[in-house]
Design an enzyme around this catalytic site. Structure first.
Site, PDB file in Angstrom:
ATOM      1  N   GLU A   1      -8.749   0.019   2.640  1.00 39.98           N
ATOM      2  CA  GLU A   1      -9.535  -0.675   1.825  1.00 39.98           C
ATOM      3  C   GLU A   1      -9.029  -2.758   2.654  1.00 39.98           C
ATOM      4  OE1 GLU A   1      -8.508   1.920  -2.175  1.00 39.98           O
ATOM      5  OE2 GLU A   1      -7.637  -0.193  -2.272  1.00 39.98           O
TER       6      GLU A   1
ATOM      7  N   VAL B   1       4.271   3.714   2.267  1.00 37.37           N
ATOM      8  CA  VAL B   1       5.551   3.132   1.571  1.00 37.37           C
ATOM      9  C   VAL B   1       6.936   3.840   1.469  1.00 37.37           C
ATOM     10  CG1 VAL B   1       3.662   1.743   0.502  1.00 37.37           C
ATOM     11  CG2 VAL B   1       4.452   4.184  -0.162  1.00 37.37           C
TER      12      VAL B   1
ATOM     13  N   MET C   1       2.327   9.717  -3.704  1.00 36.98           N
ATOM     14  CA  MET C   1       3.044   7.733  -4.209  1.00 36.98           C
ATOM     15  C   MET C   1       1.531   7.594  -4.609  1.00 36.98           C
ATOM     16  SD  MET C   1       5.232   7.054  -1.681  1.00 36.98           S
ATOM     17  CE  MET C   1       7.400   7.758  -1.678  1.00 36.98           C
TER      18      MET C   1
ATOM     19  N   HIS D   1     -30.114  13.721 -15.073  1.00 37.46           N
ATOM     20  CA  HIS D   1     -30.659  13.531 -13.969  1.00 37.46           C
ATOM     21  C   HIS D   1     -31.372  12.305 -14.450  1.00 37.46           C
ATOM     22  CE1 HIS D   1     -33.757  13.459 -10.672  1.00 37.46           C
ATOM     23  NE2 HIS D   1     -34.502  13.387 -11.975  1.00 37.46           N
TER      24      HIS D   1
END
Length: 480
Positions: free
Chosen positions: A202, A287, A332, A459
């Site tokens: 990200e 983490v 997590m 649709h």
């Protein structure tokens, strides 16, 4: 019951903690929640929410730069780094304040400080330790202070913190964790991202869109290693087209810091080494649970690899003490923490709670292109002994995707050939993080391929690709 005595005390006000507190209050328990840093925890303040605000700014900036693709024109397109960060922090602040409101609405007491388990049924709350971040938002009014508190049930929901690799410790200047990466004073012109999980990818996507030269270093042979390799490969190809560079099956073995830059030595699986110099290095190698200074050792509470060991109802080995969310181990994810907390408190209340189905916890990565999945990958299904049927449908075959200018992507479904059970669904492309929940619901209802085929999808929508993927698994695709 005295003023410092409760039915339930929850340590930590992240998504798992605050949702559990609300459900606890709904069930009639006298409830308190302890928080040492900021209401909403990492997710609302430094994780899920503010990162999505940053990524939204990057997404709009990307569209502004590519306006001509839609018959539009825009000149002098630029960004203000400070304003981008300010918007992100504002979104966080708005939600942070909302948690305080929810606590008040549900009559949950807030105890401000750092909690330590002193014995079963009792905690001591004192000043936050030095490693706690200072709250960026005002301390809620009417909170309780330091002292001793008791409860029949104590739920630990203290979350997690970035994993640190010896020799590559973050310094807030040259080597960043997601904390620093979220609030840059200025956009770096170049950076190295160590790790291609959700956090790393990200940030790689965000900073590349904002103009940085980005190199991602990953130890595994595929990016986003938990995802289906076919989906990861498509995402990697699209990111490479955007200019992100990847060094696979490699690790950062050494970092030399200079003035305004870092030089990383990267070793690949074949033993070769190369040096890459960039302004910043983001450490995104996972983490670990916040288990320090909680008093776990003194009470004999079992831990394993930095997390508290629990059973299917979040109970530790010590009666009356529970753990939920990141501190209780993977996956997590905020939504796992919330669901886990509700199951835990409902079991405590005597309701007919059912253990979480961990194979039905969806995962979402908000990079460009987005990636989302639930259940078994094709290979893991085969490894589990299933004879599988696999369906695929490309975004290129969907009218809405083409109209959006988002023709790159894939929806993939994995079925048990014998029963028609949906074993997994995997997606890459525009808005798949919103689409995946359809398959999550289907799996939860034990829907078969026949029922999905008989469902009428609207649709034009991207969701039509979900049905087409199911049809393809059985040789019945209509638009491909």
């Amino acid at each position: 019951m005295s003023g410092n005595a409760y039915d339930v005390i929850i340590i930590g006000s992240g998504p798992g903690g605050y949702v559990t507190a609300i459900r606890s209050a709904q069930l009639g328990f006298k409830t308190a929640i302890v928080e040492r840093e900021h209401m909403g925890g990492i997710c609302l303040n430094w994780g899920c929410i503010p990162t999505k605000a940053l990524l939204r700014s990057a997404e709009i900036y990307h569209y502004m730069q590519h306006g001509k693709d839609y018959g539009l024109s825009a000149e002098g397109v630029s960004f203000d780094a400070a304003a981008v960060v300010k918007r992100s922090r504002g979104v966080s602040g708005q939600l942070n304040g909302g948690i305080g409101f929810l606590m008040k609405k549900n009559k949950v007491d807030i105890i401000w400080g750092e909690a330590k388990l002193t014995k079963p049924g009792e905690i001591a709350v004192g000043p936050s330790s030095k490693d706690a971040m200072q709250p960026q938002h005002p301390t809620p009014k009417g909170v309780k202070g330091h002292g001793s508190y008791s409860a029949k049930h104590i739920i630990v929901a203290t979350g997690a913190k970035p994993r640190v690799i010896p020799g590559l410790e973050p310094d807030k200047e040259n080597i960043w964790t997601y904390f620093e990466a979220m609030v840059p004073e200025k956009m770096p012109k170049s950076l190295i991202v160590m790790g291609s999980g959700a956090i790393g990818i990200e940030f790689a996507s965000f900073y590349k869109t904002m103009g940085a030269d980005v190199t991602v270093v990953e130890m595994m042979p595929t990016i986003m290693p938990v995802e289906d390799p076919e989906i990861s490969a498509i995402a990697k190809k699209q990111m490479e087209k955007q200019g992100i560079k990847f060094v696979m099956e490699a690790k950062v073995s050494k970092v030399v810091k200079g003035k305004g830059q870092v030089t990383a030595t990267i070793e690949t699986k074949d033993g070769k080494a190369q040096e890459i110099t960039a302004e910043k290095l983001i450490s995104a190698v996972g983490v670990v649970g916040n288990i320090e200074n909680l008093g776990l050792e003194a009470l004999g509470i079992k831990t394993d690899r930095g997390c508290i060991v629990t059973d299917e109802f979040s109970r530790t080995n010590v009666p009356g003490i529970y753990a939920i969310g990141d501190v209780a181990g993977p996956p997590m994810l905020a939504h796992k923490a919330e669901h886990e907390g509700v199951i835990c408190i409902e079991k405590i209340s005597g309701l007919d709670a059912h253990p979480m189905k961990r194979d039905q916890i969806p995962g979402c990565t908000y990079c460009n292109p987005q990636v989302a999945s639930v259940g078994l990958t094709e290979q893991k299904a085969k490894d589990a002994g299933y004879e599988v049927r696999v369906g695929r449908f490309p975004f290129m075959g969907n009218g809405k995707a083409i109209a959006l200018g988002e023709p790159e992507g894939l929806v993939k479904t994995v079925f048990d050939n014998k029963t028609g059970q949906l074993l997994g669904a995997h997606m890459v492309g525009a808005e798949v993080t919103e689409l995946i929940q359809g398959f999550v619901v289907a799996m939860g209802l034990e829907t078969t391929e026949e029922e999905l085929m008989h469902t009428c999808f609207p649709h034009p929508t991207l969701s039509e690709m979900m049905k087409e993927s199911v049809l393809d698994a059985y040789g019945r695709a209509l638009n491909m």
